[in-house]
Scaffold this active site. Structure first.
Site, PDB file in Angstrom:
ATOM      1  N   ASP A  78       0.812  -1.215   0.000  1.00  0.00           N
ATOM      2  CA  ASP A  78       0.000   0.000   0.000  1.00  0.00           C
ATOM      3  C   ASP A  78       0.849   1.270   0.000  1.00  0.00           C
ATOM      4  O   ASP A  78       0.311   2.375  -0.107  1.00  0.00           O
ATOM      5  CB  ASP A  78      -0.992   0.011   1.171  1.00  0.00           C
ATOM      6  CG  ASP A  78      -0.348  -0.142   2.534  1.00  0.00           C
ATOM      7  OD1 ASP A  78       0.766  -0.694   2.620  1.00  0.00           O
ATOM      8  OD2 ASP A  78      -0.965   0.281   3.540  1.00  0.00           O
ATOM      9  N   HIS A  79       2.181   1.116   0.089  1.00  0.00           N
ATOM     10  CA  HIS A  79       3.080   2.268   0.053  1.00  0.00           C
ATOM     11  C   HIS A  79       3.959   2.307  -1.194  1.00  0.00           C
ATOM     12  O   HIS A  79       4.563   3.345  -1.480  1.00  0.00           O
ATOM     13  CB  HIS A  79       3.981   2.274   1.290  1.00  0.00           C
ATOM     14  CG  HIS A  79       3.238   2.512   2.561  1.00  0.00           C
ATOM     15  ND1 HIS A  79       3.267   3.711   3.238  1.00  0.00           N
ATOM     16  CD2 HIS A  79       2.417   1.699   3.277  1.00  0.00           C
ATOM     17  CE1 HIS A  79       2.508   3.631   4.329  1.00  0.00           C
ATOM     18  NE2 HIS A  79       1.977   2.413   4.364  1.00  0.00           N
TER      19      HIS A  79
END
Length: 310
Positions: free
Chosen positions: A65-66
């Site tokens: 998610d990063h």
């Protein structure tokens, strides 16, 4: 002048109104991106600052998610005629992770890497693409870094002293830039005519961590502190701790201890559709807390001095 935009404010998975974690800074025509979650390039386009001038991309850690938005962003930058190298910063392993991701996104520019391995909870300072940065090791399930971006401000130039020393006018601007000047066999250095360094601009970014002792000093005096708040309800503390994350009130306590001017909360759980509903739990501890939202922007300028030049 420093422009900051919260590109995405979500954690774990994108929502219909909230893309995944990312922040972009713009300074003197150059741009720096911190994290690049899925959908980052869509919001970057909506913000309107462009892609081509992103010179530095810093990653806190390697959870999807990063970082999953990186291949698409690099491909778009290449398709926007970017040819200059891009510096990619992150924990040890960033070169390998990027090389695997970019198998699907060949680009016409050179990626350059800075792998950081700070030890003992100590921050490390470095420069990349004209930006002055620091990184602090955090407490997550995988190696994770927090970042601070500083825009320094030189001391006041003393014109009267320069005249008394006989420094020619053509050398004044060079001295203000930190350069030495030689004239008629005499050497003049900036410390001869420059006052003490004045307060600059500082923005700090901390996400995906439990509170660690070094954070307050690391973010100390920040004009803006962007901090994760996975959950807003204090009753979710145990669950946040198990996942090595923070809740709103914990982030607010760090902001208070670090004496920052303003805090934007980010990296919200998909289970929290309205972060603003829990904002009071942060404001009880740190009143100048804001629930971040995608594409939120702010411009920071050097603070005005008082009549004594302080």
């Amino acid at each position: 002048m420093l422009d900051i935009a919260l590109v995405g404010s979500g954690g774990f998975m994108p929502m219909h109104n909230r893309f995944l974690t990312a922040m972009v800074a713009r300074l003197n025509g150059k741009m720096l991106l911190v994290d690049c979650g899925e959908g980052a390039q869509i919001n970057l386009r909506r913000i309107g600052w462009g892609f081509k001038d992103i010179d530095v991309i810093c990653f806190t850690h390697f959870h999807a998610d990063h970082i999953a938005g990186l291949p698409g962003l690099l491909l778009t930058m290449g398709n926007s005629d970017r040819t200059e190298p891009v510096t990619i910063v992150g924990p040890k392993g960033i070169r390998e992770v990027t090389s695997h991701l970019c198998v699907i996104a060949p680009v016409p520019f050179e990626p350059r890497f800075i792998e950081l391995t700070p030890r003992g909870g100590q921050a490390v300072s470095f420069q990349a693409g004209g930006f002055q940065l620091s990184a602090l090791p955090l407490d997550h399930h995988t190696p994770c870094l927090g970042y601070s971006l500083t825009v320094p401000r030189a001391g006041r130039f003393d014109a009267d002293k320069a005249k008394k020393l006989g420094i020619p006018l053509f050398g004044w601007s060079r001295l203000q830039k930190g350069e030495k000047v030689v004239h008629e066999g005499k050497s003049f250095s900036p410390d001869m005519v420059m006052g003490p360094q004045r307060k600059g601009i500082k923005v700090s970014y901390i996400t995906d961590t439990r509170p660690v002792p070094g954070i307050p000093d690391f973010i100390q005096g920040s004009d803006l502190f962007i901090a994760e708040g996975l959950y807003g309800d204090d009753d979710m503390l145990d669950q946040a701790a198990q996942k090595r994350h923070m809740i709103f009130s914990e982030a607010a306590a760090l902001a208070k201890a670090g004496k920052v001017d303003e805090m934007w909360l980010t990296h919200f759980s998909p289970a929290m559709p309205d972060p603003g509903a829990y904002l009071e739990s942060a404001r009880r501890v740190f009143p100048n807390a804001v629930a971040g939202r995608d594409r939120m922007t702010k411009t920071f300028r050097f603070q005005e001095e008082d009549t004594n030049g302080r």
